[in-house]
Design an enzyme around this catalytic site. Sequence first.
Site, PDB file in Angstrom:
ATOM      1  N   GLY A   1       0.792  -1.239   0.000  1.00  0.00           N
ATOM      2  CA  GLY A   1       0.000   0.000   0.000  1.00  0.00           C
ATOM      3  C   GLY A   1       0.816   1.277   0.000  1.00  0.00           C
ATOM      4  O   GLY A   1       0.328   2.322   0.441  1.00  0.00           O
TER       5      GLY A   1
ATOM      6  N   ASN B   1       1.686   2.986  -2.665  1.00  0.00           N
ATOM      7  CA  ASN B   1       1.015   3.904  -3.602  1.00  0.00           C
ATOM      8  C   ASN B   1      -0.261   4.452  -2.990  1.00  0.00           C
ATOM      9  O   ASN B   1      -0.585   5.633  -3.176  1.00  0.00           O
ATOM     10  CB  ASN B   1       0.718   3.203  -4.933  1.00  0.00           C
ATOM     11  CG  ASN B   1       1.929   3.200  -5.838  1.00  0.00           C
ATOM     12  OD1 ASN B   1       2.315   4.237  -6.372  1.00  0.00           O
ATOM     13  ND2 ASN B   1       2.555   2.039  -5.995  1.00  0.00           N
TER      14      ASN B   1
ATOM     15  N   ARG C   1     -14.929 -15.228 -10.569  1.00  0.00           N
ATOM     16  CA  ARG C   1     -14.363 -13.881 -10.677  1.00  0.00           C
ATOM     17  C   ARG C   1     -15.491 -12.838 -10.728  1.00  0.00           C
ATOM     18  O   ARG C   1     -15.427 -11.783 -10.116  1.00  0.00           O
ATOM     19  CB  ARG C   1     -13.549 -13.824 -11.975  1.00  0.00           C
ATOM     20  CG  ARG C   1     -12.602 -12.664 -12.086  1.00  0.00           C
ATOM     21  CD  ARG C   1     -11.901 -12.681 -13.439  1.00  0.00           C
ATOM     22  NE  ARG C   1     -10.989 -13.794 -13.654  1.00  0.00           N
ATOM     23  CZ  ARG C   1      -9.796 -13.903 -13.093  1.00  0.00           C
ATOM     24  NH1 ARG C   1      -9.364 -12.982 -12.275  1.00  0.00           N
ATOM     25  NH2 ARG C   1      -9.025 -14.943 -13.344  1.00  0.00           N
TER      26      ARG C   1
ATOM     27  N   MET D   1      -3.846  -7.232  -6.953  1.00  0.00           N
ATOM     28  CA  MET D   1      -3.340  -8.329  -7.780  1.00  0.00           C
ATOM     29  C   MET D   1      -4.433  -9.321  -8.191  1.00  0.00           C
ATOM     30  O   MET D   1      -4.221 -10.538  -8.137  1.00  0.00           O
ATOM     31  CB  MET D   1      -2.198  -9.036  -7.033  1.00  0.00           C
ATOM     32  CG  MET D   1      -0.995  -8.128  -6.809  1.00  0.00           C
ATOM     33  SD  MET D   1      -0.461  -7.291  -8.333  1.00  0.00           S
ATOM     34  CE  MET D   1       1.209  -6.834  -7.931  1.00  0.00           C
ATOM     35  N   ARG D   2      -5.586  -8.804  -8.602  1.00  0.00           N
ATOM     36  CA  ARG D   2      -6.642  -9.655  -9.160  1.00  0.00           C
ATOM     37  C   ARG D   2      -7.034  -9.105 -10.522  1.00  0.00           C
ATOM     38  O   ARG D   2      -7.056  -7.878 -10.704  1.00  0.00           O
ATOM     39  CB  ARG D   2      -7.899  -9.669  -8.275  1.00  0.00           C
ATOM     40  CG  ARG D   2      -7.704 -10.100  -6.846  1.00  0.00           C
ATOM     41  CD  ARG D   2      -7.221 -11.514  -6.677  1.00  0.00           C
ATOM     42  NE  ARG D   2      -8.045 -12.523  -7.330  1.00  0.00           N
ATOM     43  CZ  ARG D   2      -7.700 -13.803  -7.441  1.00  0.00           C
ATOM     44  NH1 ARG D   2      -6.536 -14.222  -6.969  1.00  0.00           N
ATOM     45  NH2 ARG D   2      -8.502 -14.663  -8.027  1.00  0.00           N
ATOM     46  N   ILE D   3      -7.331  -9.996 -11.427  1.00  0.00           N
ATOM     47  CA  ILE D   3      -7.810  -9.576 -12.752  1.00  0.00           C
ATOM     48  C   ILE D   3      -9.324  -9.461 -12.684  1.00  0.00           C
ATOM     49  O   ILE D   3      -9.996 -10.322 -12.104  1.00  0.00           O
ATOM     50  CB  ILE D   3      -7.392 -10.608 -13.818  1.00  0.00           C
ATOM     51  CG1 ILE D   3      -5.872 -10.682 -13.896  1.00  0.00           C
ATOM     52  CG2 ILE D   3      -7.987 -10.256 -15.178  1.00  0.00           C
ATOM     53  CD1 ILE D   3      -5.348 -11.826 -14.731  1.00  0.00           C
TER      54      ILE D   3
ATOM     55  N   ASN E   1      -5.231   2.346 -13.002  1.00  0.00           N
ATOM     56  CA  ASN E   1      -4.312   1.335 -12.494  1.00  0.00           C
ATOM     57  C   ASN E   1      -2.882   1.843 -12.647  1.00  0.00           C
ATOM     58  O   ASN E   1      -2.588   2.597 -13.574  1.00  0.00           O
ATOM     59  CB  ASN E   1      -4.473   0.029 -13.283  1.00  0.00           C
ATOM     60  CG  ASN E   1      -3.552  -1.068 -12.759  1.00  0.00           C
ATOM     61  OD1 ASN E   1      -3.460  -1.295 -11.556  1.00  0.00           O
ATOM     62  ND2 ASN E   1      -2.861  -1.752 -13.659  1.00  0.00           N
TER      63      ASN E   1
ATOM     64  N   HIS F   1       1.148   0.476 -12.971  1.00  0.00           N
ATOM     65  CA  HIS F   1       1.946  -0.718 -13.275  1.00  0.00           C
ATOM     66  C   HIS F   1       3.419  -0.295 -13.328  1.00  0.00           C
ATOM     67  O   HIS F   1       3.741   0.748 -13.904  1.00  0.00           O
ATOM     68  CB  HIS F   1       1.502  -1.315 -14.607  1.00  0.00           C
ATOM     69  CG  HIS F   1       2.202  -2.594 -14.920  1.00  0.00           C
ATOM     70  ND1 HIS F   1       1.869  -3.791 -14.321  1.00  0.00           N
ATOM     71  CD2 HIS F   1       3.241  -2.867 -15.747  1.00  0.00           C
ATOM     72  CE1 HIS F   1       2.666  -4.742 -14.771  1.00  0.00           C
ATOM     73  NE2 HIS F   1       3.517  -4.207 -15.635  1.00  0.00           N
TER      74      HIS F   1
ATOM     75  N   GLU G   1       6.528   6.153  -9.047  1.00  0.00           N
ATOM     76  CA  GLU G   1       5.117   5.765  -8.914  1.00  0.00           C
ATOM     77  C   GLU G   1       4.411   6.699  -7.929  1.00  0.00           C
ATOM     78  O   GLU G   1       3.295   7.166  -8.170  1.00  0.00           O
ATOM     79  CB  GLU G   1       4.992   4.314  -8.418  1.00  0.00           C
ATOM     80  CG  GLU G   1       5.495   3.280  -9.398  1.00  0.00           C
ATOM     81  CD  GLU G   1       5.169   1.859  -8.948  1.00  0.00           C
ATOM     82  OE1 GLU G   1       4.049   1.597  -8.505  1.00  0.00           O
ATOM     83  OE2 GLU G   1       6.072   0.993  -9.052  1.00  0.00           O
TER      84      GLU G   1
HETATM   85  C1  GAR Z   1       3.607  -1.308  -7.270  1.00  0.00           C
HETATM   86  O1  GAR Z   1       4.917  -1.324  -7.754  1.00  0.00           O
HETATM   87  C2  GAR Z   1       2.612  -1.377  -8.405  1.00  0.00           C
HETATM   88  O2  GAR Z   1       3.028  -0.650  -9.536  1.00  0.00           O
HETATM   89  C3  GAR Z   1       2.553  -2.847  -8.685  1.00  0.00           C
HETATM   90  O3  GAR Z   1       2.547  -3.439  -7.415  1.00  0.00           O
HETATM   91  C4  GAR Z   1       3.286  -2.599  -6.515  1.00  0.00           C
HETATM   92  C5  GAR Z   1       2.420  -2.347  -5.305  1.00  0.00           C
HETATM   93  O4  GAR Z   1       3.150  -1.657  -4.332  1.00  0.00           O
HETATM   94  N1  GAR Z   1       1.400  -3.192  -9.436  1.00  0.00           N
HETATM   95  C6  GAR Z   1       1.389  -4.149 -10.374  1.00  0.00           C
HETATM   96  O5  GAR Z   1       2.346  -4.829 -10.634  1.00  0.00           O
HETATM   97  C7  GAR Z   1       0.053  -4.286 -11.103  1.00  0.00           C
HETATM   98  N2  GAR Z   1       0.189  -5.091 -12.250  1.00  0.00           N
HETATM   99  P1  GAR Z   1       2.382  -0.878  -3.187  1.00  0.00           P
HETATM  100  O6  GAR Z   1       1.389  -1.877  -2.585  1.00  0.00           O
HETATM  101  O7  GAR Z   1       3.455  -0.508  -2.213  1.00  0.00           O
HETATM  102  O8  GAR Z   1       1.695   0.291  -3.797  1.00  0.00           O
END
Ligand code: GAR
Length: 203
Positions: free
Chosen positions: A15, A17, A68, A93-95, A110, A112, A177
């Site tokens: 978390g 971000n 889903r 991390m779910r589609i 989103n 990435h 990010e």
């Molecule tokens: C981040 O680096 C985000 O970009 C990535 O997971 C991490 C979460 O970190 N997301 C993906 O890979 C989505 N495909 P956080 O929980 O510290 O924000």
Amino acid sequence: MTARKRTAVLVSGRGSNLQALIDAARDPAFPAEIVLVISNVEAAEGLARAAETGIATKFISHKDFASRGDFDAAIDASLRAADVSLVCEAGFMRIHSEWFANLWAGKLLNIHPSLLPSFPGIRVHRQALDAGVKISGCTVHFLVPALDSGPIIAQAAVPVLEGDTPETLAARILVEEHRVYPEALRLAAEGKVTLENGKAVFR
Ligand code: GAR
């Protein structure tokens, strides 16, 4: 000032971000407020971060649903109950099922940790190192019904350095990010970027 956009954040883990979004939204002039954090992982640090800040949290386990689509229906119901108009996925991390992505299209962002369309999916930094790219970065995009793709709202680049490991590269990208996601949310909340006919349109 027009009303701040009620925003939910979906997380599965750390978390950081989410924290960047919470910190940005502390400013009353920021055009979005974080009103709900949903996680599919009960122990997600993101849920604790939100609770500490007094933000409503909800744990919805994907394991409790047969499909889903049923899981997404539970998320959709929570988003509606909280009357949110924007949703940020931050390490969720779910589609999603296609109907969910279509229903929330233009309101669902989103992040990435690569310069999409390069390196979607998982083990993103390992993919970048294996490909030998000299620049990587992060992307905030409107979520569409395909994994880690969709019209791009913002990107930031970082160098890939000699001797980088997935961890060192991830840490360098994460700094960007945290800078870029609040800016992308700001643009979306102010209506300065919208999704139109499958493209991100800026005004
Ligand atoms: C981040 O680096 C985000 O970009 C990535 O997971 C991490 C979460 O970190 N997301 C993906 O890979 C989505 N495909 P956080 O929980 O510290 O924000």
